[in-house]
Design an enzyme around this catalytic site. Structure first.
Site, PDB file in Angstrom:
ATOM      1  N   LYS A   1       0.956  -1.063  -0.047  1.00  0.00           N
ATOM      2  CA  LYS A   1      -0.065   0.094  -0.079  1.00  0.00           C
ATOM      3  C   LYS A   1       0.805   1.137  -0.087  1.00  0.00           C
ATOM      4  O   LYS A   1       1.612   1.516   0.933  1.00  0.00           O
ATOM      5  CB  LYS A   1      -0.918  -0.120   1.208  1.00  0.00           C
ATOM      6  CG  LYS A   1      -2.224   0.767   1.195  1.00  0.00           C
ATOM      7  CD  LYS A   1      -1.815   2.237   1.009  1.00  0.00           C
ATOM      8  CE  LYS A   1      -1.710   2.931   2.242  1.00  0.00           C
ATOM      9  NZ  LYS A   1      -1.738   4.453   2.109  1.00  0.00           N
TER      10      LYS A   1
ATOM     11  N   GLU B   1       9.883  15.408  15.584  1.00  0.00           N
ATOM     12  CA  GLU B   1      10.206  15.309  14.207  1.00  0.00           C
ATOM     13  C   GLU B   1       9.685  16.473  13.275  1.00  0.00           C
ATOM     14  O   GLU B   1       8.504  16.450  13.213  1.00  0.00           O
ATOM     15  CB  GLU B   1      10.016  13.935  13.655  1.00  0.00           C
ATOM     16  CG  GLU B   1      10.518  13.742  12.348  1.00  0.00           C
ATOM     17  CD  GLU B   1      10.438  12.321  11.839  1.00  0.00           C
ATOM     18  OE1 GLU B   1       9.381  11.933  11.905  1.00  0.00           O
ATOM     19  OE2 GLU B   1      11.388  11.666  11.213  1.00  0.00           O
TER      20      GLU B   1
END
Ligand code: NAI
Ligand code: MG
Length: 497
Positions: free
Chosen positions: A193, A399
């Site tokens: 995917k 992050e």
């Protein structure tokens, strides 16, 4: 269907590819979503729609998993000789190489990255990864265990079965190849995917997989969203193993989704990697090296050197040098040959990254260079250096996944304390250490808690080097011999003599 104007600078083959009616690869056929739904793909340099692709949902996932299951349980792949499997993987590498420029153009338009970078980084690394893993297909072996005269024992390393793979958008083709190549070498069947932001190179790769002659159902490629297609794949009871690369947040969801049938899980997640410059470093290398550590790929690297630690005696010089480089980077559309940095991948990432910069400034950080949007359309962010950051700030802890580095100085000469500061993060993906002192370099390599430590370099990858995270950066390793453990089970066979 009307041809969507892609970009007048790309060659006609690439433009023709974008204008196609796109299909997913399920069971050896190119098919629309069962619902008939599609979703748009945007060029991040302009924000314009450049293609529509099928929107896979649970029913499509089920069809793909069923096909992979059949191909694995009864089919030709797991029983094909390793040599034949290796030859098919090698053939795929050859086909990719023969279409290198087209793939680099597709990647640039879809993801935003410079075409010139995709040509010399993403494509060669992908081709090499297929070839490296093609070689491993014939070298996956067990061992004999002579513990007693009364028994003959040996191990068999067998393919794990049907693998669900879910990948992100920062290196769309390369992430697909990092996942596909070892799984196929090991003899697994795959449902991949791809990221909704960047489905295009994987769809083109699906055509090459068919052209190479992989048996039906061995590789299935789905385009769809995370919740709609990723989640049902991670939950599916007929999937033996799920391999995921993406955010730590979704990594935790994958672990929960896998609990139903206790499928095996490997995860490659976020990072907040330190780049540490010691006073004796060769600054001619360290300054461009640490600038590239953060600005490569628009900062959208899980191992980006996003926390720059510099010894106070060279801090001013390094800060000046990195800021000068940041200010001089040519930002523009990836397809423009002069471009050195492209746009971020999507509007969502643009909002996220600019939101981080604003939050840093609100919390007291200063912008040494950059800090703003570049231009007035597309998702461009200026290369940015933040100073005066503190360990508790969001920009230092989380992050950012954009071209934003937090620089700070250290005064300590005690390596344990420097390492403690570098390790002060929930992540542990990578680090770089810049010094001329061999002892400092290798002591730091041991003290840093991360899956990769680079010495006097950063962002160096090879198919042979295991890559992955300590702490919340993940489970397991990609690449090298080690990745084969993600895709194999070990069986102990014992015979009484
Ligand atoms: P994400 O983790 O949501 O997406 C990665 C992949 O997971 C995509 O294919 C997505 O469709 C799929 N996904 C999303 N939700 C899912 C679910 N519930 N079940 C199964 N699959 C699911 O990352 P996103 O939202 O694109 O980016 C957000 C942040 O994640 C970035 O700013 C960055 O910090 C981090 N990230 C880290 C990456 C890495 O390489 N470590 C790569 C991409 C993003
Ligand atoms: Mg997400």
């Amino acid at each position: 269907m009307a041809t969507i104007p892609v970009d007048s600078r790309v060659n006609s083959k690439t433009a023709e590819f974008f204008s196609r009616q796109h299909r997913m690869l399920i069971d050896g056929r190119f098919v629309p979503a069962a619902s008939g739904k599609t979703f748009p793909v945007y060029n991040p340099a302009t924000g314009e729609e450049v293609a529509r692709v099928p929107e896979a949902e649970a029913e499509d996932v089920d069809r793909a998993v069923t096909a992979a299951r059949r191909a694995f349980d009864s089919g030709p792949w797991s029983r094909m000789s390793p040599s034949q499997r290796g030859q098919l993987i090698w053939k795929l590498a050859d086909l990719l190489e023969a279409n290198l420029d087209e793939f680099a153009e597709i990647e640039s338009l879809d993801n935003g990255k410079p075409f010139s970078v995709a040509r010399v980084a993403d494509l060669p690394l992908s081709i090499d990864m297929f070839r490296y893993m093609a070689g491993w297909a014939t070298k996956i072996t067990g061992s004999t265990l002579p513990f007693s005269d009364a028994f003959h024992s040996y191990t068999l390393r067998e393919p794990i079965g049907v693998v669900g793979q879910i990948i992100p958008w920062n290196f769309p083709l390369l992430m697909a190849v990092w996942k596909l190549a070892p799984a196929l070498a090991a003899g697994c069947c795959v449902v991949l995917k791809v990221a909704e932001q960047t489905p295009m190179t994987a769809l083109r790769l699906a055509e090459l997989i068919e052209q190479a002659g992989f048996p039906a159902g061995v590789v299935n490629i789905l385009t769809g969203y995370g919740e709609g297609a990723g989640a049902p794949l991670a939950e599916h009871p007929l999937v033996d193993k799920v391999a995921f690369t993406g955010s730590t947040e979704v990594g935790k969801l994958i672990v929960k989704a896998s609990a139903g049938n206790l499928k095996k899980v490997s995860l490659e997640l976020g990072g907040k990697s330190p780049a540490i410059i010691f006073p004796d470093a060769d600054l001619e290398r360290a300054i461009p090296g640490t600038a590239s550590a953060i600005f490569f790929n628009q900062g959208q690297c899980c191992c980006a050197g996003s926390r720059l630690f510099v010894h106070e005696s060279v801090y001013d010089k390094v800060l000046q040098g990195v800021s000068d480089i940041a200010g001089g980077i040519r930002v523009g559309a990836g397809i423009d040959p002069k471009t050195e940095m492209g746009p971020l991948v999507s509007e969502e990432q643009f909002d996220r990254v600019t939101g981080f910069i604003d939050s840093g400034v609100r919390e007291g950080a200063r912008v040494a260079v950059g800090g703003k949007r570049h231009g007035n359309r597309g998702y461009f962010v200026q290369p940015t250096v933040l100073t005066h950051t503190k360990p508790e700030m969001k920009v230092v802890r989380e992050e950012i996944f954009g071209p934003v580095v937090c620089a700070e100085s250290f005064s300590d000469s005690d390596l344990d304390r420097v390492a403690r500061e570098a390790n002060n993060t929930i992540y542990g993906l990578a680090a770089s250490v810049w010094t001329r002192d061999l002892s400092t370099a290798h002591k730091m390599a041991r003290l840093i808690r991360s899956g990769t430590v680079w010495i006097n370099c950063h962002n160096v990858f090879d198919a042979s080097l295991p890559f992955g995270g300590y702490k919340q950066s993940g489970w397991g390793r990609e690449m090298g011999e080690e990745v084969l453990h993600n895709y194999t089970e070990l069986k102990a066979v014992t015979a009484a003599l």
